[in-house]
Design a protein around this motif. Structure first.
Motif, short mmCIF file in Angstrom:
data_model
loop_
_atom_site.label_atom_id
_atom_site.label_comp_id
_atom_site.label_asym_id
_atom_site.label_seq_id
_atom_site.Cartn_x
_atom_site.Cartn_y
_atom_site.Cartn_z
N GLN A 195 -8.52 -9.82 0.48
CA GLN A 195 -8.28 -8.65 0.02
C GLN A 195 -8.49 -8.77 -1.59
O GLN A 195 -7.89 -9.78 -1.95
CB GLN A 195 -7.07 -8.17 0.34
CG GLN A 195 -6.79 -6.88 -0.20
CD GLN A 195 -7.24 -5.69 0.66
OE1 GLN A 195 -6.87 -5.87 1.89
NE2 GLN A 195 -7.96 -4.81 0.00
N VAL A 251 -3.55 3.66 -10.70
CA VAL A 251 -4.57 3.56 -9.50
C VAL A 251 -5.33 4.82 -9.62
O VAL A 251 -4.95 6.02 -9.39
CB VAL A 251 -4.09 3.13 -8.35
CG1 VAL A 251 -5.37 3.08 -7.36
CG2 VAL A 251 -3.32 1.92 -8.66
N TRP A 301 -9.70 -9.52 -11.87
CA TRP A 301 -9.66 -9.22 -10.18
C TRP A 301 -9.03 -10.42 -9.54
O TRP A 301 -9.08 -11.46 -10.11
CB TRP A 301 -11.35 -9.04 -9.71
CG TRP A 301 -12.10 -8.03 -10.31
CD1 TRP A 301 -12.54 -7.87 -11.38
CD2 TRP A 301 -12.36 -6.94 -9.59
NE1 TRP A 301 -13.29 -6.49 -11.43
CE2 TRP A 301 -13.18 -6.02 -10.10
CE3 TRP A 301 -12.07 -6.59 -8.29
CZ2 TRP A 301 -13.74 -4.79 -9.73
CZ3 TRP A 301 -12.56 -5.44 -7.61
CH2 TRP A 301 -13.32 -4.53 -8.42
N ALA A 335 -6.71 1.81 0.58
CA ALA A 335 -7.63 0.62 0.13
C ALA A 335 -7.15 -0.47 1.29
O ALA A 335 -8.14 -1.33 1.50
CB ALA A 335 -7.11 0.04 -1.32
N THR A 379 0.49 -3.25 -6.13
CA THR A 379 0.41 -2.18 -5.38
C THR A 379 -0.77 -1.36 -5.49
O THR A 379 -1.39 -1.11 -6.49
CB THR A 379 1.56 -1.13 -5.94
OG1 THR A 379 2.60 -1.91 -5.88
CG2 THR A 379 1.63 -0.01 -5.34
N THR A 380 -1.51 -1.06 -4.23
CA THR A 380 -2.55 -0.18 -4.26
C THR A 380 -2.47 0.93 -3.40
O THR A 380 -1.17 1.16 -2.95
CB THR A 380 -3.80 -1.03 -3.71
OG1 THR A 380 -5.07 -0.17 -3.87
CG2 THR A 380 -3.42 -1.73 -2.15
N THR A 381 -3.34 1.67 -2.91
CA THR A 381 -3.19 2.76 -2.02
C THR A 381 -3.08 2.32 -0.38
O THR A 381 -3.71 1.34 -0.24
CB THR A 381 -4.08 3.88 -2.30
OG1 THR A 381 -5.60 3.44 -2.04
CG2 THR A 381 -4.18 4.44 -3.79
N LEU A 408 -8.70 -6.93 -5.17
CA LEU A 408 -8.31 -5.92 -5.87
C LEU A 408 -8.48 -6.01 -7.52
O LEU A 408 -8.43 -7.19 -8.06
CB LEU A 408 -6.88 -5.68 -5.49
CG LEU A 408 -6.40 -5.32 -4.24
CD1 LEU A 408 -5.04 -5.03 -3.86
CD2 LEU A 408 -7.05 -3.99 -3.55
N ASP A 461 -10.18 0.07 -4.50
CA ASP A 461 -9.93 -1.36 -4.77
C ASP A 461 -9.20 -1.58 -6.14
O ASP A 461 -9.37 -2.58 -6.76
CB ASP A 461 -11.33 -2.13 -4.81
CG ASP A 461 -11.92 -2.12 -3.39
OD1 ASP A 461 -11.39 -2.24 -2.46
OD2 ASP A 461 -13.08 -2.10 -3.18
N GLU A 462 -8.42 -0.57 -6.41
CA GLU A 462 -7.78 -0.62 -7.66
C GLU A 462 -6.33 -0.75 -7.61
O GLU A 462 -5.96 -0.42 -6.33
CB GLU A 462 -7.84 0.61 -8.63
CG GLU A 462 -9.28 0.66 -9.30
CD GLU A 462 -9.47 1.92 -10.12
OE1 GLU A 462 -10.31 2.00 -11.03
OE2 GLU A 462 -8.50 2.88 -10.39
N ALA A 463 -5.55 -1.48 -8.24
CA ALA A 463 -4.43 -1.84 -7.94
C ALA A 463 -3.22 -2.07 -9.35
O ALA A 463 -3.90 -2.36 -10.26
CB ALA A 463 -3.81 -3.19 -7.22
N GLY A 503 0.79 -1.28 0.05
CA GLY A 503 0.09 -0.05 -0.07
C GLY A 503 0.81 1.25 0.07
O GLY A 503 1.57 1.50 0.96
#
Length: 780
Positions: free
Chosen positions: A568, A535, A558, A592, A587-589, A570, A539-541, A517
């Motif tokens: 989890q 992103v 997905w 998330a 990698t996501t935020t 994503l 829920d985006e990665a 994250g």
């Protein structure tokens, strides 16, 4: 057989210049291939190179103080000892970076076994032998292992802060950096190595020290057995840690495989180019003796006798050339200045040296024998009536465009040079293709060089937007908001991105990946997206190529994973260039991840610096602003592992240029000889010697220009594909290949043309001054 040998001897006396060229061409090809082999061994096996140069120890025993290490010299199978050296565990700080380092007391004279190889700066000197104060030159100086120095941004002349076992700080000056055939420093893992004088170690650690001793074995295969014997001799309670040479080699194994794959392609290409150059030189000499072959057949020689004569003669030339090239590299290779000479000197001690020194010449002789056999077979089929060949045209007829060009006063040398360079489609493609092959490989090497430069000059485009990562050492330190505010206030920091990493189980729970994250929804991290998009929503990665290959998914799918027993899910919206963890990173935020775990706090902060900012200066500013509460680390760059490839690529370009020069000389000589009758006719209609010479030079330059254009174009396509394929197979991902700048490509093209012009100048001058006669020697 006797007649064949007598003819071969007479032919050698009559054509000594051509025979000498064939011998020298063979020697040049062999020398080029051997130098290429030395360069590949030098770059593709860096650990072995360091081990051999340093006369490294196969086993390092780290013992408690008081262990009787002298008894190890009597163990059967131990060839030499390095040490024992007193050691102590410390923490070294420089410019805000911190690393665990084991300081090792070393003498002023580096040891013969396990000798550190100083790459920058100098080794430790006694206080009264150095310039300046004792603290700067002897007591108070340290030599850092290269990986530790890189992690601390320390260079010779810098001052580092060392904290000993008692917690007291000490300032030491870095006198140099050195390579050692031991496990390298790993942040958060294995400690690094530093060498100091015994008096310096006593000042830092007093009596709180251990010992390290290195064992060089007679047979490396006995490592496990010797370890058991050594532990028995010293006592198990006295041995704290054992490090074997297999561990150090495995630590550098990734570098070996990557460099080996890179240079294997160049090696195969160089072998093909050298084979064509050698066969071309032999075929050119056979074509030059068509008149002699016709006379021999006219007086009764059979096709078999002619073929055997050429085969024996050129095999002797090949053996002479191979012996000359091999001997020259064996005796003089180490004296070549620069990286080539260093590689040739080190290569003698690397594994596989003997096999290549024998295999390359033997393979070359077999290749030349096959090429000579084919050319000799063709020679046996030459008709005994030479006039029949004289009736054949040697060049294409003048086209209407050429006639019009002559009519508008275009210089005849240019028009006739174009006609000579591109006579017919078949006769044009073969020389251009042969000359273009070395240029293709040179361009591929330049693509690799540009890609390495891109990691340095534009790291954000290669997945390395954050130059620094910062971790708070005290759990009860400032809050996340306060820390981010402190970091953002430091000059040259453009953005601060909070981040956290954790291991996640893939679907089916058959393996783990890295879930990261990084950044927030309002300020996402600038990932290097090469497919899809960045992103932009919940829920985006984005993911690396290694993760896509592992899970068998594509952008748009997905992905469900398990983190700490919780699912989890994503949505993959893009593929990024991901240098870490073999690309098996999603990698996501941070927002998330907080949806799954609202109490999640950032484990570190990634710092994006302004363009042109110096990471070392920023790290020092962070240390000043936050004191000792932060641990600052530089983002690992894959280019650091491939640094040896830079010098080797440059040397490889020189080797390929030599192969290209041999091919060029062969093509020029063949072209001048084949156009002998045309030159006679041109001189008869009034062309001056200067115009004839200019025509020959122009033809060579145009051929080189066509080959350079084709070679650079094909090289760009091939190099981009090869680099991207290697990137995809390593998990980093395709899209990392960078083409060389246009001025560099133009320099390659101009260099090829100027080289052709320079190589053709002497043959053109000699041909223009020669008095041509309409005889059998000029019409065949």
């Amino acid at each position: 057989m006797r007649a064949t040998l007598r003819w071969a001897q007479a032919d050698f006396r009559a054509h000594r210049g051509e025979a000498l060229f064939v011998v020298l061409a063979s020697a040049g090809v062999i020398a080029s291939l051997l130098l290429a082999g030395a360069l590949f061994g030098y770059a593709a096996n860096p650990w072995q190179r360091v081990f051999n140069q340093s006369h490294g120890a196969h086993i390092w025993l780290h013992t408690r103080a008081g262990a009787d290490t002298d008894a190890l010299s009597g163990v059967d199978g131990v060839a030499a000892l390095s040490g024992p050296y007193r050691t102590t565990a410390t923490t070294v700080e420089s410019r805000g970076a911190r690393a665990g380092v084991t300081l090792r007391a070393a003498p002023v004279e580096p040891p013969q076994t396990g000798r550190p190889l100083v790459g920058a700066g100098s080794w430790l000197t006694a206080p009264d032998e150095g310039s300046g104060s004792g603290t700067g030159a002897g007591v108070g100086s340290v030599v850092l292992e290269t990986s530790v120095a890189r992690a601390l941004w320390a260079e010779p002349g810098d001052t580092v802060r060392v904290t000993g076992p008692d917690g007291a700080p000490h300032l030491l000056r870095v006198s140099g950096t050195a390579d050692a055939a031991e496990p390298r420093y790993q942040p958060g893992g294995a400690a690094g190595i530093g060498w100091v004088l015994p008096a310096t170690l006593e000042e830092i650690a007093r009596g709180d020290t251990g010992q390290s001793v290195g064992l060089r074995l007679e047979d490396p295969g006995d490592t496990d057995f010797i370890v058991q014997r050594a532990v028995t001799v010293l006592g198990a309670d006295r041995v704290a840690e054992v490090t074997k040479w297999q561990q150090a080699r495995a630590d550098a194994g990734g570098d070996d495989r990557l460099l080996g794959a890179m240079f294997a392609v160049f090696g195969l290409g160089a072998l093909l180019a050298a084979a064509l150059a050698a066969s071309g030189a032999i075929a050119a000499r056979v074509r030059a003796q068509l008149r002699d072959i016709a006379v021999l057949k006219a007086i009764g020689f059979t096709p078999g006798q002619v073929a055997r004569g050429f085969l024996v003669q050129h095999l002797v030339f090949a053996l002479l050339g191979v012996a000359l090239g091999t001997t020259a590299i064996a005796l003089l290779g180490a004296r070549i200045p620069g990286r080539i000479g260093e590689a040739a000197a080190v290569w003698q001690d690397l594994p596989g040296h003997t096999a290549l020194m024998i295999g390359i010449p033997v393979g070359a002789v077999l290749l030349i024998a096959a090429s000579t056999g084919l050319s000799a077979w063709r020679a046996g089929r030459v008709p005994p009536v030479p006039v029949a060949r004289a009736a054949l045209p040697t060049a294409a007829p003048m086209t209407a465009l050429g006639k019009r060009a002559l009519g508008v006063r275009v210089p005849p040398a240019l028009v006739l040079g174009w006609r000579a360079a591109f006579p017919r489609r078949g006769r044009t493609l073969v020389p251009v293709a042969r000359l273009a092959l070395p240029l293709v490989l040179i361009t591929v090497a330049l693509v690799s060089w540009s890609t390495l430069d891109q990691f340095r000059s534009r790291p954000a485009h290669m997945g390395l937007a954050a130059a620094l990562t910062v971790r708070a050492e005290q759990p009860a330190g400032p809050s996340d908001a306060e820390l981010e505010k402190t970091l953002a206030a430091v000059p040259d920091i453009e953005a601060v991105h909070p981040g956290a990493e954790m291991a996640a189980l893939v679907p089916g729970q058959t393996g783990t990946i890295t879930l990261r994250g990084l950044g927030t929804a309002r300020q996402p991290y600038p990932s290097a997206v090469v497919e899809g998009r960045a992103v932009a929503g919940p829920d985006e990665a984005v993911a690396g190529q290694g993760l896509l290959d592992l899970l068998g998914v594509r952008v748009g799918d997905w992905v469900r994973m398990t983190v700490g027993g919780r699912p989890q899910i994503l949505h993959l919206v893009g593929r990024t260039i991901e240098p870490d963890s073999g690309g098996r990173v999603i990698t996501t935020t941070l927002d998330a991840l907080r949806e799954r775990d609202p109490r999640l706090r950032p484990a570190y902060h990634a710092l994006v610096l302004r363009e042109g900012a110096d990471p070392r200066a920023v790290s020092a500013a962070l240390a000043t602003a936050a004191g000792a509460t932060l641990e600052v680390r530089e983002t690992p760059n894959p280019a650091d592992r491939l640094e040896p490839a830079r010098g080797v690529i440059g040397a490889l370009i020189a080797v390929l240029a030599l192969i290209g020069l041999i091919e060029l000389l062969t093509l020029i000589g063949t072209g001048v000889r084949d156009r002998g009758r045309d030159l006679l006719a041109l001189k008869a209609i009034g062309l001056t010697p200067r115009q004839i010479g200019a025509m020959i030079v122009t033809a060579a330059g145009l051929t080189a220009l066509a080959a350079a254009l084709v070679g650079t174009a094909v090289g760009l396509l091939s190099g981009t594909w090869l680099v991207d394929t290697q990137g995809a197979s390593s998990g980093i991902g395709a899209g990392i290949a960078q083409t060389p700048p246009l001025p560099v490509l133009l320099t390659v093209i101009a260099g090829a043309v100027l080289g052709a012009v320079a190589a053709a100048a002497l043959p053109a001058t000699r041909t223009a001054r020669r008095r041509l006669a309409d005889s059998l020697s000029e019409t065949l």
